[in-house]
Design a protein around this motif. Structure first.
Motif, PDB file in Angstrom:
ATOM      1  N   ASN A  13      11.117 -45.413 -13.275  1.00  0.00           N
ATOM      2  CA  ASN A  13      10.645 -46.639 -13.923  1.00  0.00           C
ATOM      3  C   ASN A  13      10.438 -46.461 -15.422  1.00  0.00           C
ATOM      4  O   ASN A  13      10.555 -47.425 -16.179  1.00  0.00           O
ATOM      5  CB  ASN A  13       9.355 -47.136 -13.264  1.00  0.00           C
ATOM      6  CG  ASN A  13       9.622 -47.708 -11.885  1.00  0.00           C
ATOM      7  OD1 ASN A  13      10.729 -48.142 -11.586  1.00  0.00           O
ATOM      8  ND2 ASN A  13       8.611 -47.706 -11.038  1.00  0.00           N
ATOM      9  N   GLU A  95      17.290 -51.221  -7.714  1.00  0.00           N
ATOM     10  CA  GLU A  95      16.272 -51.793  -6.827  1.00  0.00           C
ATOM     11  C   GLU A  95      16.942 -52.788  -5.902  1.00  0.00           C
ATOM     12  O   GLU A  95      17.686 -53.656  -6.355  1.00  0.00           O
ATOM     13  CB  GLU A  95      15.176 -52.516  -7.628  1.00  0.00           C
ATOM     14  CG  GLU A  95      14.110 -51.629  -8.188  1.00  0.00           C
ATOM     15  CD  GLU A  95      13.247 -50.918  -7.156  1.00  0.00           C
ATOM     16  OE1 GLU A  95      13.183 -51.329  -5.980  1.00  0.00           O
ATOM     17  OE2 GLU A  95      12.627 -49.929  -7.539  1.00  0.00           O
ATOM     18  N   ASP A 118      11.067 -47.889  -4.314  1.00  0.00           N
ATOM     19  CA  ASP A 118       9.862 -47.956  -5.148  1.00  0.00           C
ATOM     20  C   ASP A 118      10.059 -47.286  -6.509  1.00  0.00           C
ATOM     21  O   ASP A 118       9.166 -46.600  -7.006  1.00  0.00           O
ATOM     22  CB  ASP A 118       8.665 -47.319  -4.429  1.00  0.00           C
ATOM     23  CG  ASP A 118       8.334 -48.038  -3.134  1.00  0.00           C
ATOM     24  OD1 ASP A 118       8.462 -49.282  -3.102  1.00  0.00           O
ATOM     25  OD2 ASP A 118       7.954 -47.364  -2.166  1.00  0.00           O
ATOM     26  N   GLY A 119      11.238 -47.451  -7.089  1.00  0.00           N
ATOM     27  CA  GLY A 119      11.495 -46.872  -8.401  1.00  0.00           C
ATOM     28  C   GLY A 119      11.620 -45.364  -8.390  1.00  0.00           C
ATOM     29  O   GLY A 119      11.417 -44.709  -9.405  1.00  0.00           O
TER      30      GLY A 119
END
Length: 175
Positions: A13, A95, A118-119
């Motif tokens: 992220n 994603e 979830d990144g």
């Protein structure tokens, strides 16, 4: 879901614009577990070096190299066959939540888009999967005899079941 034998999860992220390089290496217990998973006699070394870079849109491009020292079983003699494995890795992650695959712009010649969880990307499992694909599916010992490639004997009559369709009437089964 079970935890992979060789797991190295990295978050993407906050990936810098220039990307990030990550080097991983399996320890003895991880190599032993992977050897069992891939039916190897031994996995003496497993290393990978990855570069993670932001791609088009919200994608992450992962490129790298994998090196391993394996011992496989000969398919003929069952003798140990040591081998060095080297493989280039290229993968694209994005994603998956709430996105249609058609919305992700990627190079059509590039690797298939893998989902981000979830990144995060598990680089250890990515390396393990590429190792399994890079293994010789039919390892042969240098001492293994070559397969016999002898033509059929000249006097042997060959049955031709479809000759009757050609009008040859050579079908022995109908006599």
């Amino acid at each position: 879901m079970t935890t992979p034998e060789f797991s190295r999860v990295v978050g993407v992220n906050t990936l810098p614009r220039g990307g990030r390089t990550v080097a991983i290496e399996a320890d003895e217990a991880e190599r032993a577990a992977l050897a069992r998973r891939f039916d190897l006699l031994a996995l003496d070394e497993l290393k990978a070096r990855f570069t993670l870079t932001p791609g088009r849109g919200d994608t992450v491009v992962v490129t790298g190299t994998l090196t391993a020292a394996v011992v496989q079983r000969c398919v003929v003699t069952l003798d140990p066959v040591p081998a060095a494995v080297e493989d280039e890795i290229e993968a694209v992650f994005a994603e998956a939540a709430g996105r249609n695959e058609a919305e992700i712009e990627v190079d059509p010649l590039a690797a298939e888009v893998e989902p981000l969880a979830d990144g995060r990307i598990d680089l250890g499992e990515l390396a393990a999967q590429h190792l399994s694909l890079a293994l010789d599916p039919y390892p042969r010992s240098p001492d293994a005899p070559e397969p016999a490639a002898e033509p059929p004997e000249a006097g042997t009559e060959t049955r031709r079941p479809f000759a009757v369709l050609k009008g040859g009437g050579d079908d022995k089964a109908g006599q």
